[in-house]
Design a protein around this motif. Sequence first.
Motif, PDB file in Angstrom:
ATOM      1  N   ASN A   1      50.383 -24.169 -64.916  1.00  0.00           N
ATOM      2  CA  ASN A   1      49.084 -23.657 -64.473  1.00  0.00           C
ATOM      3  C   ASN A   1      48.706 -22.443 -65.311  1.00  0.00           C
ATOM      4  O   ASN A   1      49.574 -21.698 -65.774  1.00  0.00           O
TER       5      ASN A   1
ATOM      6  N   SER B   1      45.549 -19.226 -65.566  1.00  0.00           N
ATOM      7  CA  SER B   1      44.353 -18.555 -65.057  1.00  0.00           C
ATOM      8  C   SER B   1      43.835 -17.646 -66.168  1.00  0.00           C
ATOM      9  O   SER B   1      44.585 -16.803 -66.662  1.00  0.00           O
TER      10      SER B   1
ATOM     11  N   TRP C   1      40.723 -15.037 -67.571  1.00  0.00           N
ATOM     12  CA  TRP C   1      39.531 -14.206 -67.391  1.00  0.00           C
ATOM     13  C   TRP C   1      38.988 -13.894 -68.769  1.00  0.00           C
ATOM     14  O   TRP C   1      39.683 -13.346 -69.615  1.00  0.00           O
TER      15      TRP C   1
ATOM     16  N   SER D   1      42.337 -22.656 -64.349  1.00  0.00           N
ATOM     17  CA  SER D   1      41.270 -22.000 -63.601  1.00  0.00           C
ATOM     18  C   SER D   1      40.753 -20.859 -64.458  1.00  0.00           C
ATOM     19  O   SER D   1      41.537 -20.007 -64.898  1.00  0.00           O
TER      20      SER D   1
ATOM     21  N   GLN E   1      47.627 -11.452 -61.041  1.00  0.00           N
ATOM     22  CA  GLN E   1      47.312 -12.568 -60.166  1.00  0.00           C
ATOM     23  C   GLN E   1      46.293 -12.145 -59.118  1.00  0.00           C
ATOM     24  O   GLN E   1      45.316 -12.858 -58.847  1.00  0.00           O
ATOM     25  N   GLN E   2      46.503 -10.960 -58.519  1.00  0.00           N
ATOM     26  CA  GLN E   2      45.556 -10.465 -57.522  1.00  0.00           C
ATOM     27  C   GLN E   2      44.189 -10.191 -58.152  1.00  0.00           C
ATOM     28  O   GLN E   2      43.146 -10.479 -57.545  1.00  0.00           O
TER      29      GLN E   2
ATOM     30  N   PHE F   1      42.877 -11.678 -60.722  1.00  0.00           N
ATOM     31  CA  PHE F   1      42.174 -12.939 -60.975  1.00  0.00           C
ATOM     32  C   PHE F   1      41.613 -13.517 -59.692  1.00  0.00           C
ATOM     33  O   PHE F   1      40.505 -14.059 -59.673  1.00  0.00           O
ATOM     34  N   GLU F   2      42.361 -13.420 -58.609  1.00  0.00           N
ATOM     35  CA  GLU F   2      41.873 -13.934 -57.330  1.00  0.00           C
ATOM     36  C   GLU F   2      40.611 -13.198 -56.889  1.00  0.00           C
ATOM     37  O   GLU F   2      39.688 -13.803 -56.331  1.00  0.00           O
ATOM     38  N   ARG F   3      40.548 -11.884 -57.154  1.00  0.00           N
ATOM     39  CA  ARG F   3      39.324 -11.124 -56.818  1.00  0.00           C
ATOM     40  C   ARG F   3      38.157 -11.581 -57.683  1.00  0.00           C
ATOM     41  O   ARG F   3      37.022 -11.701 -57.201  1.00  0.00           O
TER      42      ARG F   3
ATOM     43  N   ALA G   1      37.782 -14.579 -59.050  1.00  0.00           N
ATOM     44  CA  ALA G   1      37.388 -15.915 -58.621  1.00  0.00           C
ATOM     45  C   ALA G   1      36.579 -15.858 -57.320  1.00  0.00           C
ATOM     46  O   ALA G   1      35.607 -16.606 -57.138  1.00  0.00           O
ATOM     47  N   ALA G   2      36.971 -14.945 -56.420  1.00  0.00           N
ATOM     48  CA  ALA G   2      36.253 -14.823 -55.152  1.00  0.00           C
ATOM     49  C   ALA G   2      34.840 -14.288 -55.358  1.00  0.00           C
ATOM     50  O   ALA G   2      33.909 -14.663 -54.627  1.00  0.00           O
TER      51      ALA G   2
ATOM     52  N   ASP H   1      30.884 -20.528 -57.191  1.00  0.00           N
ATOM     53  CA  ASP H   1      31.803 -21.660 -57.095  1.00  0.00           C
ATOM     54  C   ASP H   1      31.557 -22.597 -58.280  1.00  0.00           C
ATOM     55  O   ASP H   1      30.553 -22.468 -58.997  1.00  0.00           O
TER      56      ASP H   1
END
Length: 304
Positions: free
Chosen positions: A122, A124, A126, A183, A275-276, A278-280, A282-283, A287
Amino acid sequence: MRLLGSEGTMLVPDYGSPTGRRRRLAAELRRLRELAGLTGGEAAQRPGWSGSKVSRIETHRTGVKAADLGRLLDLYLVGEGHRAELLALAEEPRTRGWREAYSETPPEEYAALIILEAEAENASYWSPEIVHGLFQTEDYARAVIQAHMDSTGTIPPGDVDRRVETRLRRQNVLTGERPLHLSAVLDESVLLRRFGSRAVMHRQLERLLEVSAPPNIRLRILPLAGTHPIGTGAFALLTFGALPGVGRPSDVVYLEQLSRAALYIEEEAETFQYQQAFERLAAAALDPARSRDLIARTAREAWA
């Protein structure tokens, strides 16, 4: 020459850059030593090695010869089945793919990334400034590389074609037998920043629509409106699948830099922060469906 950063970080390795196989082997040797209740210094003393040799092997700063690997496995009382798995990991393949062949020539930091991408399960990404390399068309890639060459003077003119070709072949990780699950979040400004002609930009945005269709790819656009969730430049977070009997190697964060070798981060506390982050991102991003709508609209309105 290998350049070391702070603990847990590694500036890009030399031409013997470890592949995912070597990284997995290194991680497992460390686990086996700890299970045996030995410090690195104690493990090095038994075969009469220098105190730093075991550390260099476990941090994959150096490869391990078959004979040395056998000594460590004897010391750690590894059974025959698991022993065979680890010896197989240490073997060099008889034939090498284009990624390994490319690693024999500069830039070494890019070669290491190509190898890690091929081994990853996987990823991710940015990308706040340009379309990510795995999504670029040939003309857009050429324009980006040429712009870098014009501004820094660090790429020989004859090297541009080779770099474009390599970038396009690198994209095979998205469509092979074991496609990378990717992603990605692109800043909306990437859709508006011109490289090449208007036609080049229009085709590049069409390419984004095409490449984001398969189920293994999730592409999001972070809109210009609103508060930016993080304050850092581009980065890649790569994660790897577990190997039977060996376990999962550490995640890797790749940071590209202008004036020195790229930075690779493997310390868990640091990779977790990315990781955190990237999650922020993506959120906060649109979409995938709304992102595709924005890409299509920008292609029509800005670059038609």
